[in-house]
Each structure stands twice: as C-alpha cells, then as structure tokens.
Design an enzyme around this catalytic site. Sequence first.
Site, mmCIF file in Angstrom:
data_model
loop_
_atom_site.group_PDB
_atom_site.id
_atom_site.type_symbol
_atom_site.label_atom_id
_atom_site.label_comp_id
_atom_site.label_asym_id
_atom_site.label_seq_id
_atom_site.Cartn_x
_atom_site.Cartn_y
_atom_site.Cartn_z
ATOM 1 N N LYS A 157 47.325 24.305 48.686
ATOM 2 C CA LYS A 157 46.459 24.433 49.985
ATOM 3 C C LYS A 157 46.833 25.867 49.975
ATOM 4 C CE LYS A 157 43.105 21.737 51.874
ATOM 5 N NZ LYS A 157 41.822 21.989 51.062
HETATM 6 N N1 PPE Z 1 39.134 21.916 46.147
HETATM 7 C C1 PPE Z 1 39.119 22.255 47.102
HETATM 8 C C2 PPE Z 1 38.452 23.579 46.908
HETATM 9 C C3 PPE Z 1 38.997 22.153 47.921
HETATM 10 O O1 PPE Z 1 39.263 22.832 49.217
HETATM 11 C C4 PPE Z 1 39.651 20.209 48.295
HETATM 12 C C5 PPE Z 1 39.795 19.747 50.102
HETATM 13 C C6 PPE Z 1 39.394 19.458 47.360
HETATM 14 C C7 PPE Z 1 39.419 20.319 46.239
HETATM 15 C C8 PPE Z 1 39.696 17.664 47.627
HETATM 16 O O2 PPE Z 1 40.979 17.510 47.972
HETATM 17 P P1 PPE Z 1 41.344 16.688 48.755
HETATM 18 O O3 PPE Z 1 40.697 16.846 50.234
HETATM 19 O O4 PPE Z 1 42.443 15.873 48.849
HETATM 20 O O5 PPE Z 1 40.744 15.332 48.567
HETATM 21 N N2 PPE Z 1 38.857 20.574 50.792
HETATM 22 C C9 PPE Z 1 39.007 20.717 52.352
HETATM 23 C C10 PPE Z 1 37.857 21.001 52.981
HETATM 24 C C11 PPE Z 1 37.779 22.843 52.823
HETATM 25 C C12 PPE Z 1 37.119 23.106 54.051
HETATM 26 O O6 PPE Z 1 38.360 23.384 55.176
HETATM 27 O O7 PPE Z 1 36.275 24.092 54.243
HETATM 28 C C13 PPE Z 1 38.694 19.134 52.375
HETATM 29 O O8 PPE Z 1 38.224 18.274 51.750
HETATM 30 O O9 PPE Z 1 39.876 18.145 53.353
#
Ligand code: PPE
Length: 309
Positions: A157
Amino acid sequence: MRETSKIWMNGELVDWADATVHVGTHGLHYGSGVFEGIRAYDTERGTAIFRLTEHMERFANSAKLLYLDLPYGVEEMKSASWDLVGANGLPECYLRPIAFVGYGELGVGSKGNPVEVAIMSWPWGTYLGEEGLRNGIRAKVSSWERVGANVIPHVAKATGVYLNSMLAVGEATRAGYEEAILLTHDGYVADGSGENIFVVKDGVIATPDLSASILPGITRDTIIQIAQDLGYQVVEKQLIRTDLYLADELFMCGTAAEVTPIREVDDHLVGPPGPVTLELQQAYLDTVHGRSERWSQWLEYAPSRTKAA
Ligand code: PPE
C-alpha cells in the site's frame, strides 16, 4: 478532514498543527512512502480497532517491499495507535498510519534520509456517501490500467501507487460516475480506486485473485470468510469486464468504503442492492460493531481494558 487534537509522529504525540514536514521531503517528491487505512468502531465494550494487527502487519510488509527501514515494529505501531485513540478521545475514527522517506538528500536514489512515521486519526464518514451505501453507486471502467506487479508491487500500500487511483477516480467522477474500476494491463478486473470488487452470479460469489494487481484487502479477506461461513461458495478468479455487466449483484469493499453496492457499470444496469450484497453488508457492519460473537477475534481493544470492562 475534521481536525483532531493530536497526531502521533516519530514516537511522540504532537498537536495536530505541528505534524509538519519540510518541502524537501523525499516522499513528497517521489511518492516514497507506505500507508494504512484502519477503522476504529464504537462497540458495547468500548472502542475496538478492526483487525489492527493485520493492518500493521501489512504496513510492515509494504515497507519491506519498498526497502524502507521502519523504525517501529508492529507491536509499537499498535500501541502508538492506542495512545492516539486515547489522546483524541473519539469512540469511532479512521486511523491513517504513514511512513515515508524524509528530509535529507534529494534525488531518487538518495540514501540515508530518515524514515518518518506518523499516525493520524479523525472521524471519516462514509467513503462513497450514505446514499451509495444504501442504494449503490455508479461505476465506470477506467481507461487507466492498474499498475502491474512488475511496475510497482501492488501488494504494497504505497503512496506513489495512488496516482494510479487518483487518475482513475478523477476520470470517472468528471464523467459523472462515482467510482472507477481498474483493469489489469491484460484486461482482467483488478480493484476500484480504493476498494476491492465482488461479483455475484447465480448464487456464487467471485472476486479477482491476488495475482490481478489488487491490493490484498483486509475487508476482502473478511468478506470471503464471512460469506463462506454463511454457506456461500466464494471463488477467487480472473474476471473480465463483461462479468461486471452481466452480474446479478456487484459490490465494492474496503476499510473506508465498508460494503458499498454498485448499481451500474458503464451505464449497464446491474440493479439495486441485491440480497447477497445486503446480507454481507449487514454481517460486515454487525462484525465491525461487535454485534457478532462469531468474529469477535477481529476486534482489538485497548491493552489496558480488561475483557469485563
Ligand atoms: N484496493 C485499493 C486500491 C485500496 O486503496 C483499498 C483500501 C482496498 C483495495 C481495500 O483494502 P482494505 O481497506 O484492506 O480492505 N483503500 C483505503 C482508502 C483509500 C483512500 O485513502 O482514499 C481504505 O479503505 O482505507
């Protein structure tokens, strides 16, 4: 962003306004950083941070993939998060840990700059709007490809990777949609700009596998486990854009977006939120708010709180 009182920065709690960096910071010039997005929820037993350990482990892995030497380990990051939650006194918040190459030399290959680490916390409401959470959003397949595994490690990330997301979501919103869906360079469905994607067809739930340049979402993993426990078949496989157009139901998920239904893709009507989406959305919200004993192991409480508190 609603400002809160404190930010944890390099081992100390500082006032919000004092958590600043120099304009010569390496991370600002080259996107040399990693971050996390975590939610803390108000539960009957007090504030719980959802899957804090897994988020901090991913943070450490993201840093490792970028060869960043994190000065703090997972346990220190977890305890810093609790110090911050305690200092800001919010029962629910979003937590944003970030680490980046700091001030020193400029030049892409600069060595020896310190790695700076901070955690912010503030109340962040729905990511794609209340209306989106309830009735679904309209999404557009982006003309921007998702960064490939050999471009920048998508498992990390990394801050710089989000230019890719920014271009995609900007294109989608300028065209009147609410979110973008990115495909890989060879045309398979990857993720949204900030969410993972799920397709429901004939009662089977499918989501792109980890090789499709996706971020290995913690919410994605949560949904897979909850869905399987509810008796659904979940397959991780390559999906193409027409799988989106012909889906019975579609939804996105992420820490910020939680479970957000998609009602339209590229002007193809998928429909209002369907029964599988609604069941999983409810199960997810029950889980994160501590209303489901089944998944209580994912809720982490402040170390000083005893279970009976
Ligand atoms: N794909 C991407 C590209 C992504 O950025 C996130 C989180 C996910 C999948 C889902 O990951 P998870 O949170 O572990 O389930 N995106 C973050 C926000 C991005 C932003 O700042 O705008 C988040 O959900 O916190």
